[in-house]
Design an enzyme around this catalytic site. Structure first.
Site, short mmCIF file in Angstrom:
data_model
loop_
_atom_site.label_atom_id
_atom_site.label_comp_id
_atom_site.label_asym_id
_atom_site.label_seq_id
_atom_site.Cartn_x
_atom_site.Cartn_y
_atom_site.Cartn_z
N ILE A 213 0.87 -1.18 0.00
CA ILE A 213 0.00 0.00 0.00
C ILE A 213 0.91 1.23 0.00
O ILE A 213 1.65 1.46 0.96
CB ILE A 213 -0.91 0.01 1.24
CG1 ILE A 213 -1.72 -1.28 1.32
CG2 ILE A 213 -1.83 1.23 1.22
CD1 ILE A 213 -2.40 -1.50 2.69
N LYS A 214 0.86 1.99 -1.08
CA LYS A 214 1.69 3.19 -1.17
C LYS A 214 0.97 4.34 -0.49
O LYS A 214 -0.19 4.63 -0.78
CB LYS A 214 1.96 3.56 -2.63
CG LYS A 214 2.97 2.66 -3.31
CD LYS A 214 3.12 3.01 -4.77
CE LYS A 214 3.95 4.26 -5.00
NZ LYS A 214 4.13 4.53 -6.45
N ILE A 215 1.70 4.99 0.39
CA ILE A 215 1.11 6.09 1.16
C ILE A 215 2.04 7.30 1.07
O ILE A 215 3.24 7.19 1.34
CB ILE A 215 0.94 5.68 2.64
CG1 ILE A 215 0.02 4.45 2.71
CG2 ILE A 215 0.40 6.83 3.46
CD1 ILE A 215 -0.26 3.96 4.10
#
Ligand code: G3P
Length: 231
Positions: free
Chosen positions: A87-89
């Protein structure tokens, strides 16, 4: 150093994977927008092609920690492969909070949009698995993207953080090479730049000369497979 494809176009991904040793695919909202199709259909198609063991990185859109967390969980639910779906945040204050929450729940997290080493330090402390500095964009701001990545690495090593660097945003081969020399753990590179890593007029002309010389010896279309072994 892991090599990932920074693209969402399935045909380009298939083409690159046919020839190059690839460890996964990264996307961002702008990359997905270029496909003009439902983002989940695109991401699921990519996952199906790369298989369960390759990394797939996809970014949240929300701007508050609570919404980022909900979005991240939902993305993994739809895309599956919790151990290989990152999950890219974005590394903003709300993002740091979301990273802490998601990493505590066992999700894989990539801290993205990193422009300076202290963002990476904070991402590492927040439990990110990867931190993604934007090499070329940093260069374009008049700073040195390679140096930023090296400093990030020094911080991770000296403080014993498990976070790895996944460098992104490349425009040329030298940027990739310099990170390779520096022991950076992963890069994500657009298909045209990946193809540029091996392109050189001398390599091409050497190949042509070898074929030409061999055909002069054994005949047109001959190779070591079909030239006569006993004459
Ligand atoms: O995911 C970040 C990366 O894709 C940015 O690359 O080429 O848009 O600077 P670029």
């Amino acid at each position: 150093m892991k090599l990932l494809i920074d693209d969402a176009n399935i045909e380009r991904i298939k083409h690159i994977c046919e020839f190059y040793p690839i460890d996964g695919v990264t996307t961002n909202p702008s990359i997905l927008a270029k496909e003009g199709r439902n983002p989940y259909l695109v991401l699921k198609e990519i996952r199906e092609f790369i298989g369960p063991d390759a990394e797939l990185h996809a970014q949240v859109i929300s701007l508050t920690a609570e919404e980022m967390v909900k979005e991240g969980r939902h993305m993994v639910e739809i895309l599956g492969e919790k151990a290989k779906t990152f999950i890219k945040i974005p590394t903003i204050p709300e993002g740091l909070k979301a990273m802490r929450m998601l990493s505590r729940e066992g999700y894989k997290v990539t801290a993205t949009a990193i422009y300076n080493p202290l963002q990476a330090y904070l991402a590492a402390k927040s439990g990110a698995d990867y931190a993604a500095p934007y090499i070329n964009r940093i260069d374009n701001l008049g700073s040195n993207g390679i140096q930023v990545a090296r400093t990030m690495q020094d911080i991770f090593v000296s403080s014993g953080y498990k976070t790895r660097i996944l460098a992104a945003s490349f425009k040329n081969s030298l940027q990739v090479q310099e990170l390779c020399e520096s022991g950076i753990r992963a890069v994500t590179v657009a298909p045209d730049v990946i193809e540029g890593l091996i392109k050189h007029p001398c390599v091409d002309s050497a190949d042509v000369t070898f074929v030409h010389d061999f055909e002069n010896l054994c005949g047109e279309g001959k190779t070591m497979l079909n030239c006569e072994p006993n004459k």
